[in-house]
Design a protein around this motif. Structure first.
Motif, PDB file in Angstrom:
ATOM      1  N   PRO A 258       0.863  -1.186   0.000  1.00  0.00           N
ATOM      2  CA  PRO A 258       0.000   0.000   0.000  1.00  0.00           C
ATOM      3  C   PRO A 258       0.903   1.242   0.000  1.00  0.00           C
ATOM      4  N   VAL A 259       1.260   1.706  -1.172  1.00  0.00           N
ATOM      5  CA  VAL A 259       2.309   2.715  -1.315  1.00  0.00           C
ATOM      6  C   VAL A 259       2.025   3.969  -0.501  1.00  0.00           C
ATOM      7  N   LYS A 260       0.761   4.416  -0.477  1.00  0.00           N
ATOM      8  CA  LYS A 260       0.445   5.657   0.226  1.00  0.00           C
ATOM      9  C   LYS A 260       0.698   5.567   1.729  1.00  0.00           C
ATOM     10  N   ARG A 261       0.729   4.365   2.277  1.00  0.00           N
ATOM     11  CA  ARG A 261       0.986   4.222   3.703  1.00  0.00           C
ATOM     12  C   ARG A 261       2.395   4.678   4.065  1.00  0.00           C
ATOM     13  N   TYR A 262       3.313   4.585   3.097  1.00  0.00           N
ATOM     14  CA  TYR A 262       4.717   4.841   3.391  1.00  0.00           C
ATOM     15  C   TYR A 262       5.334   6.005   2.619  1.00  0.00           C
ATOM     16  N   ASN A 263       4.742   6.387   1.471  1.00  0.00           N
ATOM     17  CA  ASN A 263       5.509   7.232   0.553  1.00  0.00           C
ATOM     18  C   ASN A 263       5.808   8.637   1.073  1.00  0.00           C
ATOM     19  N   ARG A 264       4.943   9.202   1.899  1.00  0.00           N
ATOM     20  CA  ARG A 264       5.228  10.543   2.415  1.00  0.00           C
ATOM     21  C   ARG A 264       6.406  10.539   3.385  1.00  0.00           C
ATOM     22  N   ALA A 265       6.424   9.557   4.267  1.00  0.00           N
ATOM     23  CA  ALA A 265       7.538   9.477   5.211  1.00  0.00           C
ATOM     24  C   ALA A 265       8.848   9.204   4.483  1.00  0.00           C
ATOM     25  N   LEU A 266       8.800   8.319   3.488  1.00  0.00           N
ATOM     26  CA  LEU A 266      10.018   8.006   2.729  1.00  0.00           C
ATOM     27  C   LEU A 266      10.451   9.212   1.893  1.00  0.00           C
ATOM     28  N   ARG A 267       9.484   9.960   1.360  1.00  0.00           N
ATOM     29  CA  ARG A 267       9.815  11.202   0.637  1.00  0.00           C
ATOM     30  C   ARG A 267      10.587  12.146   1.538  1.00  0.00           C
ATOM     31  N   ASP A 268      10.131  12.282   2.779  1.00  0.00           N
ATOM     32  CA  ASP A 268      10.781  13.221   3.680  1.00  0.00           C
ATOM     33  C   ASP A 268      12.168  12.748   4.098  1.00  0.00           C
ATOM     34  N   LEU A 269      12.381  11.432   4.132  1.00  0.00           N
ATOM     35  CA  LEU A 269      13.738  10.926   4.371  1.00  0.00           C
ATOM     36  C   LEU A 269      14.661  11.301   3.215  1.00  0.00           C
TER      37      LEU A 269
END
Length: 418
Positions: free
Chosen positions: A329-340
């Motif tokens: 479920p990409v949306k579960r993780y993509n914002r946090a990974l973007r900020d990394l």
């Protein structure tokens, strides 16, 4: 517009197709500037799925918004966005639970769930290996990027699938600081799983594969390589853990796994993990397994052609192991990974090895050119370029030992197509 179109097994051509356009008030239209060839694409390319002739490939995409529907309120024309490979509505039962990978609205077959761009059995949606792409429910699905987006496309495009998918494998296995994890498959997805485990503070991470160049890449990020042509991963891990085994195991290969001699065996990595992971340990499977494999009978057997894989379930039960499966479920993780990425704490572009021009899309799915260029050669260009996600394989060899495609993703830094 130009697009990479599936013609038949092992034949992909770049040709003109109708322009993508707004079809619903919640749609946005994106000019694709960067797209990857995912590890799942070669399954379709090789005719091992139900992917239809004439469809455009590509579900790992980012680009610049060129048009928005009348109901779009958040996304603006001119913004750079990453498109999760999951196409989700945001309001069905599954989406409300955060399971955008199994959206009920966007999948047209009532018995199925989940939709994606240019993917077998996941709806009729076009892929993004093209000049333009329509994104349904743009306000919900689009991940907007900051002012560094154009310069860091090789990092941000990985948020469409590969980075969240590798991270999802570690989430399903509950990797936590100090854990000892093993990853089967050193292709880009396996590299991202190992990278994610290390980002989470895992004490040791082993990566098992039989391609030395991939294993070197895993070692560069701090993982411990296991060459399966020379060593048994379970024996290596147990030998390092007082006979107990790893706390967590990630399967990043899928149903076209091959051993070091080139024999295809869908159970290879699953049984390897059952053996390698300790009693009550966790296994996460993000490698692709399908209910039907058109080439499975010839490559493996009749059972495998029906998606039936002979695993050591008795041992798995006896060891009290837990297994999680499925797409991320990409949306579960993509914002946090973007900020990394934005904070320079993560740089997933380490898997990109070489760029090449977009007219070579068809031959690139076959992977005949394992070139390696310095990082300076990997930035976005005004002329369309592609690049292989490292590591590659030597000319003339069959697809890599584990999953055809997982290890041979591609990267297209491009602002337009010729």
């Amino acid at each position: 517009m130009k697009a990479a179109v599936y013609e038949s097994p092992r034949t992909v051509t770049v040709r003109d197709v109708p322009d993508a356009k707004i079809e619903h008030p919640c749609d946005i239209s994106v000019k694709i500037t960067t797209t990857n060839i995912c590890g799942s694409d070669p399954h379709m390319y090789e005719g091992r799925t139900s992917f239809e002739t004439g469809r455009t490939l590509g579900h790992e995409n980012m680009g610049q918004v060129v048009e928005v529907g009348s109901a779009v309120r958040k996304v603006q024309v001119g913004e750079y966005v990453v498109l999760p490979f999951n196409i989700a509505c945001g309001f069905c039962k599954q989406c409300e639970r955060g399971l955008t990978n199994y959206c009920l609205t966007m999948q047209p077959v009532p018995a199925f769930a989940g939709a994606a761009y240019g993917f077998a059995d996941m709806g009729p949606y076009r892929g993004g290996q093209a000049e333009l792409l329509r994104m349904p429910y743009g306000d919900f699905n689009a991940l907007r990027l900051g002012e560094d987006a154009a310069e860091r496309q090789t990092d941000y495009v990985m948020l469409s699938d590969i980075f969240p998918t590798g991270y999802h494998a570690t989430e399903m296995t509950h990797v936590k600081p100090g854990d000892q994890a093993i990853v089967f498959g050193a292709g880009p997805v396996g590299q991202m799983a190992a990278y994610s485990a290390l980002l989470k503070g895992a004490g040791r991470v082993w990566v098992a594969d039989h391609q030395p160049d991939r294993l070197r890449k895993a070692e560069e990020i701090g993982a411990i390589p296991i060459n399966t042509a020379e060593q048994n991963p379970a024996e290596v891990v147990k030998g390092a853990t007082l006979g107990l085994g790893a706390d967590n195991g990630c399967e990043c290969v899928g149903y076209q796994a091959h051993d070091a001699e080139g024999h295809e065996d869908a159970s290879l990595t699953l049984n390897g993990l059952i053996d390698s992971v300790r009693f009550t340990g966790n296994i996460g499977v993000v490698g692709v397994f399908l209910p039907e494999d058109p080439g499975g009978a010839e490559a493996q057997g009749e059972l495998e052609a029906q998606g039936k894989v002979p695993i050591d379930f008795g041992m798995m039960w006896f060891k009290g192991q837990h297994m999680g499966t499925g797409q991320a479920p990409v949306k579960r993780y993509n914002r946090a990974l973007r900020d990394l990425i934005a904070g320079e704490k993560a740089k997933p572009s380490f898997v990109v090895s070489f760029p090449f021009t977009s007219p070579h899309v068809g031959s690139t799915h076959e992977e005949r050119h394992p070139l390696h260029l310095p990082p300076a050669a990997r930035s976005a260009r005004t002329r369309p370029r592609l690049g292989q996600c490292a590591p590659g394989r030597a000319p003339g060899r069959r697809p890599s030992g584990l999953r055809p495609g997982t290890e041979r993703g591609r990267h297209f830094p491009a602002s337009s197509w010729p």
